[in-house]
Design an enzyme around this catalytic site. Structure first.
Site, PDB file in Angstrom:
ATOM      1  CG  HIS A 249      -7.942  -2.192   2.545  1.00  0.00           C
ATOM      2  ND1 HIS A 249      -7.385  -3.158   1.726  1.00  0.00           N
ATOM      3  CD2 HIS A 249      -7.360  -1.027   2.181  1.00  0.00           C
ATOM      4  CE1 HIS A 249      -6.502  -2.591   0.916  1.00  0.00           C
ATOM      5  NE2 HIS A 249      -6.483  -1.295   1.168  1.00  0.00           N
TER       6      HIS A 249
ATOM      7  CG  ASN B  21      -2.830  -3.106  -2.007  1.00  0.00           C
ATOM      8  OD1 ASN B  21      -3.636  -3.315  -1.100  1.00  0.00           O
ATOM      9  ND2 ASN B  21      -2.586  -1.904  -2.480  1.00  0.00           N
TER      10      ASN B  21
END
Length: 475
Positions: free
Chosen positions: A51, A123
């Site tokens: 990320h 997510n």
């Protein structure tokens, strides 16, 4: 050569975490699990290991419906408005990666509640590739660069996926038309993990969190994404920033699914399996509130790069579950922040709670002196008025059973195909053709035996699935 720890100790099982029963939590004594997760957090300096490329904005969560029967959390009571920061991200790419690549998108929220920070780290997909954290560092290695060639490897990705059939559900989503969102505003968000809600009576409910975009779902094909990337590698960041600056504030409907413990015990699969969704027919979505983003950060580094999220941050009325991936992330995320940012990362303004902090965690780098602590009360228990534990916030006991051992998660539940089959079954013809094409393109350079292994899994999902990919591969 036998697999060993870094100290040369042989590893008997590198597939399954040590758990308390088939559905129980992971054990702290599982040294190799801790070692793998801790080492992974230290593999990159200084960007996030995963990320790394992200965008963020501040906003507010307004609760519009009464769910007090499920939770006593003040942040989830009707009428409550809570400030938040939401960070979107890609997963596999580095900090300089293009926004419009085919990848899962992170959807991490920090709520600044009156009872402390609540972080919901999820997510844009309701499932994930794995259900056992033992394999998470291995999986992420396949998404990163080959240490010899320093190139991303389709071979590594498909070798791992085809050897790990629990990944098929997420792989099908990733390779579908939803694999490349057109913008962060035009995708859903999910807490993904199973959490628990606890009400005033001390009753526990299992819960899934959903955020449904009010902007509508919009996605890109590979060709459309390639055209955008050629002109603008920051397309998602630009879209989010410019829309908020213009007053076009994006919003999402917050919803939950609820499951009782009795329902969980009767479920034919584990409700804590991150590779599976809960049926909406059996566990319908319940309206909760609206999340709106309305303010851009003033300093990207201070407020986005140094934003530190962790599912370990919960508030009274919200709790964990025996979800193995969640339990590992409870350790792994704050450990990553301690390494990446520093010991007292929680004192930075973007991470600091609005509630009072009473802690004896004082030593170490980056302590800015903001914690109010008596010179005589720097330990606990003490006789000098220092912060005390609050047993009234204890959670109800969770009954667990079973032997402590490394349960083979692939033997406990080998149904890898029914949920991907259901997902494939609701795709229209255009979506199926895009799925076939995307998979074929992602297999460029992959060895024949790995392709055939993957096709074998697709065949078990649906003969049409396998035939479509074969045709797209030109065979």
């Amino acid at each position: 050569m036998k697999l060993t720890t870094t100290s040369g100790n042989p590893i008997a099982d590198n597939q399954n975490a040590l758990t308390a029963g088939e559905r129980g939590g992971v054990m702290l004594q599982d040294y190799q699990l801790i070692e793998k997760l801790a080492h992974q957090n230290r593999e990159r300096i200084p960007e996030r290991t995963v990320h790394a490329k992200g965008s963020a904005a501040y906003g507010v969560l307004e609760i519009t419906h009464d769910i007090s029967r499920y939770t006593k959390a003040k942040v989830l009571q009707k009428g409550e408005k809570t400030r938040l920061i939401l960070r979107f991200s890609t997963v596999a790419g580095e900090a300089g990666a293009a926004d419009a690549e085919r990848d899962v998108r992170g959807f991490a929220i920090k709520f600044y509640t009156r009872e402390g920070n609540w972080d919901l780290v999820g997510n844009n997909t309701p499932v994930f590739f794995l259900k056992d954290p033992y394999k998470f560092p291995d999986f992420i290695h396949t998404q990163k660069r080959n240490p010899r060639s320093h190139l991303r490897s389709n071979e590594a990705a498909w070798d791992f996926w085809s050897l790990s059939p629990e990944t098929l559900h997420q792989v099908t989503i990733l390779m579908s038309d939803r694999g490349i969102p057109a913008s962060y505003r035009q995708m859903n968000g999910y807490g993904s993990h199973t959490y628990s809600l606890i009400n005033e009576a001390g009753e526990r409910f299992w819960v899934k969190f959903h955020f449904k975009t009010r902007q509508g779902i919009k996605t890109l094909t590979n060709d459309e994404a390639a055209t955008i990337i050629a002109a603008d590698r920051e397309s998602h960041q630009r879209d989010l920033y410019e829309n908020i600056e213009a007053g076009n504030f994006p919003s999402w409907d917050m919803k939950i699914q609820i499951m009782t413990d009795e329902q969980a015990k009767k479920l034919p699969y584990s409700p804590f399996d991150l590779t599976k969704v809960w049926s909406h027919a059996d566990f319908p979505l319940i309206d909760v509130g609206v999340l709106t983003l309305n303010e851009n950060p003033k300093n990207y580094f201070n407020e986005v790069e140094q934003a530190a999220f962790s599912p370990s941050n919960i508030v009274p009325g919200i709790g964990f579950s025996p979800d193995r991936m969640l339990q590992a992330r409870i350790f792994s995320y704050p450990d990553a922040q301690r390494y990446r940012i520093g010991t007292h990362y929680a004192q930075l303004s973007v991470n600091r709670p609005i509630s009072e902090v009473g802690t004896y965690t004082l030593g170490g780098a980056m302590n800015d002196g903001s914690y109010d602590v008596s010179a005589q009360a720097y330990y606990e228990p003490n006789s000098f008025g220092g912060a005390k534990e609050a047993p009234e916030f204890s959670e109800p006991a969770l009954e667990l059973s079973g032997e402590m051992k490394r349960y083979n998660h692939r033997e406990l539940d080998d149904d890898y195909y029914s949920q991907p089959r259901a997902l494939f079954g609701i795709m229209n013809e255009a979506q199926k053709q895009q799925l076939f094409s995307n998979i074929a393109q992602s297999m460029a350079g992959v060895s024949e035996f790995i392709i055939e292994r993957a096709l074998g899994h697709f065949e078990k999902i649906s003969p049409e699935y396998a035939a479509g990919v074969r045709a797209a591969l030109g065979r």
